[in-house]
Design a protein around this motif. Structure first.
Motif, PDB file in Angstrom:
ATOM      1  N   CYS A 228     -40.064  -6.709 -33.366  1.00 52.86           N
ATOM      2  CA  CYS A 228     -40.381  -8.112 -33.098  1.00 52.86           C
ATOM      3  C   CYS A 228     -41.297  -8.652 -34.193  1.00 52.86           C
ATOM      4  CB  CYS A 228     -41.069  -8.230 -31.741  1.00 52.86           C
ATOM      5  SG  CYS A 228     -41.611  -9.887 -31.337  1.00 52.86           S
ATOM      6  N   GLU A 229     -40.943  -9.797 -34.750  1.00 53.76           N
ATOM      7  CA  GLU A 229     -41.744 -10.450 -35.769  1.00 53.76           C
ATOM      8  C   GLU A 229     -42.390 -11.692 -35.166  1.00 53.76           C
ATOM      9  OE1 GLU A 229     -40.255 -11.894 -39.835  1.00 53.76           O
ATOM     10  OE2 GLU A 229     -39.999  -9.717 -39.883  1.00 53.76           O
ATOM     11  N   ILE A 230     -43.703 -11.763 -35.235  1.00 56.10           N
ATOM     12  CA  ILE A 230     -44.420 -12.910 -34.685  1.00 56.10           C
ATOM     13  C   ILE A 230     -44.421 -14.044 -35.708  1.00 56.10           C
ATOM     14  CG2 ILE A 230     -46.653 -13.763 -33.890  1.00 56.10           C
ATOM     15  CD1 ILE A 230     -47.240 -10.969 -32.837  1.00 56.10           C
ATOM     16  N   ILE A 231     -44.000 -15.220 -35.272  1.00 53.32           N
ATOM     17  CA  ILE A 231     -44.002 -16.405 -36.126  1.00 53.32           C
ATOM     18  C   ILE A 231     -45.184 -17.310 -35.790  1.00 53.32           C
ATOM     19  CG2 ILE A 231     -42.723 -18.494 -36.748  1.00 53.32           C
ATOM     20  CD1 ILE A 231     -40.146 -16.928 -36.201  1.00 53.32           C
ATOM     21  N   ASP A 232     -45.431 -17.520 -34.502  1.00 54.65           N
ATOM     22  CA  ASP A 232     -46.478 -18.452 -34.058  1.00 54.65           C
ATOM     23  C   ASP A 232     -47.329 -17.762 -32.996  1.00 54.65           C
ATOM     24  OD1 ASP A 232     -48.070 -20.501 -33.149  1.00 54.65           O
ATOM     25  OD2 ASP A 232     -46.429 -21.903 -32.746  1.00 54.65           O
ATOM     26  N   HIS A 233     -48.392 -17.105 -33.444  1.00 52.34           N
ATOM     27  CA  HIS A 233     -49.247 -16.354 -32.522  1.00 52.34           C
ATOM     28  C   HIS A 233     -49.974 -17.290 -31.554  1.00 52.34           C
ATOM     29  CE1 HIS A 233     -52.987 -14.004 -31.479  1.00 52.34           C
ATOM     30  NE2 HIS A 233     -52.033 -13.194 -31.113  1.00 52.34           N
ATOM     31  N   GLU A 234     -50.488 -18.396 -32.063  1.00 56.07           N
ATOM     32  CA  GLU A 234     -51.205 -19.333 -31.200  1.00 56.07           C
ATOM     33  C   GLU A 234     -50.266 -19.937 -30.156  1.00 56.07           C
ATOM     34  OE1 GLU A 234     -54.456 -19.894 -30.971  1.00 56.07           O
ATOM     35  OE2 GLU A 234     -54.671 -18.281 -32.441  1.00 56.07           O
ATOM     36  N   GLY A 235     -49.020 -20.165 -30.546  1.00 53.73           N
ATOM     37  CA  GLY A 235     -48.051 -20.680 -29.599  1.00 53.73           C
ATOM     38  C   GLY A 235     -47.754 -19.697 -28.480  1.00 53.73           C
ATOM     39  N   LEU A 236     -47.694 -18.413 -28.805  1.00 55.12           N
ATOM     40  CA  LEU A 236     -47.505 -17.382 -27.786  1.00 55.12           C
ATOM     41  C   LEU A 236     -48.680 -17.361 -26.814  1.00 55.12           C
ATOM     42  CD1 LEU A 236     -46.149 -14.436 -29.982  1.00 55.12           C
ATOM     43  CD2 LEU A 236     -44.859 -15.667 -28.228  1.00 55.12           C
ATOM     44  N   LYS A 237     -49.895 -17.415 -27.343  1.00 51.75           N
ATOM     45  CA  LYS A 237     -51.086 -17.410 -26.494  1.00 51.75           C
ATOM     46  C   LYS A 237     -51.104 -18.623 -25.572  1.00 51.75           C
ATOM     47  CE  LYS A 237     -54.983 -16.717 -28.577  1.00 51.75           C
ATOM     48  NZ  LYS A 237     -56.032 -16.799 -29.622  1.00 51.75           N
ATOM     49  N   GLN A 238     -50.769 -19.785 -26.114  1.00 51.44           N
ATOM     50  CA  GLN A 238     -50.765 -21.007 -25.311  1.00 51.44           C
ATOM     51  C   GLN A 238     -49.722 -20.919 -24.201  1.00 51.44           C
ATOM     52  OE1 GLN A 238     -50.105 -24.547 -27.587  1.00 51.44           O
ATOM     53  NE2 GLN A 238     -50.529 -25.920 -25.877  1.00 51.44           N
ATOM     54  N   LEU A 239     -48.540 -20.409 -24.521  1.00 53.97           N
ATOM     55  CA  LEU A 239     -47.490 -20.276 -23.517  1.00 53.97           C
ATOM     56  C   LEU A 239     -47.906 -19.316 -22.409  1.00 53.97           C
ATOM     57  CD1 LEU A 239     -44.629 -20.720 -22.453  1.00 53.97           C
ATOM     58  CD2 LEU A 239     -43.822 -18.992 -24.078  1.00 53.97           C
ATOM     59  N   ALA A 240     -48.587 -18.233 -22.778  1.00 51.50           N
ATOM     60  CA  ALA A 240     -49.002 -17.228 -21.807  1.00 51.50           C
ATOM     61  C   ALA A 240     -50.245 -17.643 -21.025  1.00 51.50           C
ATOM     62  CB  ALA A 240     -49.264 -15.899 -22.515  1.00 51.50           C
ATOM     63  N   GLY A 241     -50.975 -18.653 -21.504  1.00 49.20           N
ATOM     64  CA  GLY A 241     -52.240 -19.002 -20.876  1.00 49.20           C
ATOM     65  C   GLY A 241     -53.287 -17.933 -21.095  1.00 49.20           C
ATOM     66  N   TRP A 242     -53.271 -17.344 -22.283  1.00 53.36           N
ATOM     67  CA  TRP A 242     -54.172 -16.227 -22.614  1.00 53.36           C
ATOM     68  C   TRP A 242     -55.117 -16.654 -23.719  1.00 53.36           C
ATOM     69  CZ3 TRP A 242     -53.543 -12.282 -26.805  1.00 53.36           C
ATOM     70  CH2 TRP A 242     -54.456 -11.227 -26.670  1.00 53.36           C
ATOM     71  N   GLU A 243     -56.401 -16.382 -23.540  1.00 51.30           N
ATOM     72  CA  GLU A 243     -57.406 -16.821 -24.500  1.00 51.30           C
ATOM     73  C   GLU A 243     -57.517 -15.904 -25.712  1.00 51.30           C
ATOM     74  OE1 GLU A 243     -61.077 -17.321 -22.455  1.00 51.30           O
ATOM     75  OE2 GLU A 243     -60.368 -19.033 -21.264  1.00 51.30           O
ATOM     76  N   GLY A 244     -56.965 -14.714 -25.624  1.00 48.28           N
ATOM     77  CA  GLY A 244     -57.040 -13.793 -26.744  1.00 48.28           C
ATOM     78  C   GLY A 244     -58.074 -12.705 -26.544  1.00 48.28           C
ATOM     79  N   LEU A 245     -58.134 -11.789 -27.505  1.00 51.19           N
ATOM     80  CA  LEU A 245     -59.095 -10.698 -27.445  1.00 51.19           C
ATOM     81  C   LEU A 245     -60.499 -11.201 -27.706  1.00 51.19           C
ATOM     82  CD1 LEU A 245     -57.178  -7.977 -29.517  1.00 51.19           C
ATOM     83  CD2 LEU A 245     -57.316  -8.154 -27.022  1.00 51.19           C
ATOM     84  N   GLY A 246     -61.486 -10.529 -27.105  1.00 51.86           N
ATOM     85  CA  GLY A 246     -62.875 -10.827 -27.421  1.00 51.86           C
ATOM     86  C   GLY A 246     -63.208 -10.343 -28.816  1.00 51.86           C
ATOM     87  N   LYS A 247     -64.363 -10.779 -29.300  1.00 50.50           N
ATOM     88  CA  LYS A 247     -64.769 -10.426 -30.661  1.00 50.50           C
ATOM     89  C   LYS A 247     -65.777  -9.287 -30.725  1.00 50.50           C
ATOM     90  CE  LYS A 247     -63.840 -15.028 -32.552  1.00 50.50           C
ATOM     91  NZ  LYS A 247     -64.374 -16.186 -33.308  1.00 50.50           N
ATOM     92  N   GLU A 248     -65.993  -8.607 -29.593  1.00 51.76           N
ATOM     93  CA  GLU A 248     -66.952  -7.524 -29.614  1.00 51.76           C
ATOM     94  C   GLU A 248     -66.449  -6.379 -30.488  1.00 51.76           C
ATOM     95  OE1 GLU A 248     -65.157  -8.386 -27.040  1.00 51.76           O
ATOM     96  OE2 GLU A 248     -64.503  -6.692 -25.809  1.00 51.76           O
ATOM     97  N   ARG A 249     -67.382  -5.697 -31.155  1.00 50.82           N
ATOM     98  CA  ARG A 249     -67.039  -4.565 -31.997  1.00 50.82           C
ATOM     99  C   ARG A 249     -66.867  -3.332 -31.104  1.00 50.82           C
ATOM    100  NH1 ARG A 249     -70.970  -4.374 -37.096  1.00 50.82           N
ATOM    101  NH2 ARG A 249     -69.184  -3.271 -37.998  1.00 50.82           N
ATOM    102  N   ARG A 250     -65.852  -2.571 -31.357  1.00 51.68           N
ATOM    103  CA  ARG A 250     -65.513  -1.459 -30.488  1.00 51.68           C
ATOM    104  C   ARG A 250     -65.921  -0.137 -31.117  1.00 51.68           C
ATOM    105  NH1 ARG A 250     -59.054  -0.595 -31.404  1.00 51.68           N
ATOM    106  NH2 ARG A 250     -59.620   1.463 -30.659  1.00 51.68           N
TER     107      ARG A 250
END
Length: 253
Positions: A228-250
């Motif tokens: 699978c090749e991602i073209i529009d990552h922000e569009g996927l997040k918006q469609l899913a209603g997902w805010e994305g990963l946090g920025k904490e260092r692991r």
């Protein structure tokens, strides 16, 4: 094809101080004493072929592994052979912790691509918890993060529509891949099949194919021979209603 406990190579391409993952901004820095301890615990590196079973449900393993390169997925099988994929492992992930704490694995792990694994003996966990509270906290953090990811996955399967949950899964894995430098840090290709998506989301293969086509029609993804090749990552997040990963260092064990 499964990996036997005795196949861990004693040769090393990397010592822990020169690990190629450590400079990445997503990982926290170690204290010198912690780094020396982890380097002492590392018994070697193991090259794994695509499709090999790294850990087997119901069996004990003498080893824990940190993914140095490549992809894997965790799964469980029903008695009739149906498969539920639980999560995906990317570089920096620790696999086999469940067997290290509980004695035997409650799931299996399969290589989704050729992999290189750092090998640690399971018994070393006792010394880690006894003498290195900072690293013990890291292990707890890793387990808690896995629980949080599974919570999100359960929400997706239980409440999101088929297209929403597929968008979430692709955005989630793409985000994790980018954070650890896979694909050169670009959001490009995820090396899994539509069957992997179906087995993760509890969809039929036919339904999965139709859903993938809807995402392609919206110009959010493309489907190539390599995955699978991602073209529009922000569009996927918006469609899913997902805010994305946090920025904490692991942590990186």
């Amino acid at each position: 094809m499964s990996i036997q406990n005795g196949l861990a190579s004693s040769s090393r391409r990397y010592d822990c101080e020169n690990c190629p993952l450590r400079p990445l901004p997503g990982f926290r820095k170690f204290e010198r004493s912690e780094l020396a301890f982890i380097d002492k615990l590392k018994k070697g590196e193991l090259a794994v072929d695509k499709g090999a079973t790294v850990l087997v449900e119901g069996r004990r393993s003498a080893h824990l592994y940190t993914v140095l390169s490549g992809w894997a997925f965790r799964y469980k099988l029903l008695s009739d052979g149906r498969r539920q994929i639980l999560n995906y492992a990317v570089p920096g992930d620790l696999i086999g912790l469940q067997g290290g704490v509980m004695g035997e694995m409650q799931h299996s792990v399969e290589a989704l691509s050729p992999m290189l694994l750092c090998v640690f003996e399971r018994e070393s966990l006792h010394e880690l918890f006894r003498n290195h509270p900072g690293l013990a906290y890291d292990i707890t953090w890793i387990a808690s993060r896995e629980e949080r990811m599974l919570d999100e996955n359960l929400l997706s399967v239980g409440r999101r529509s088929a297209i929403e949950r597929t968008a979430y899964l692709i955005a989630f894995i793409g985000s994790r891949a980018k954070a650890v430098g896979l694909n050169g840090g670009r959001l490009t290709r995820i090396a899994f099949t539509q069957q992997h998506i179906a087995d993760t989301l509890g969809l039929s293969l036919v339904h999965t194919n139709k859903t993938i086509r809807k995402l392609m029609d919206r110009k959010l993804i493309a489907w190539r021979d390599g995955g699978c090749e991602i073209i529009d990552h922000e569009g996927l997040k918006q469609l899913a209603g997902w805010e994305g990963l946090g920025k904490e260092r692991r942590p990186l064990i």
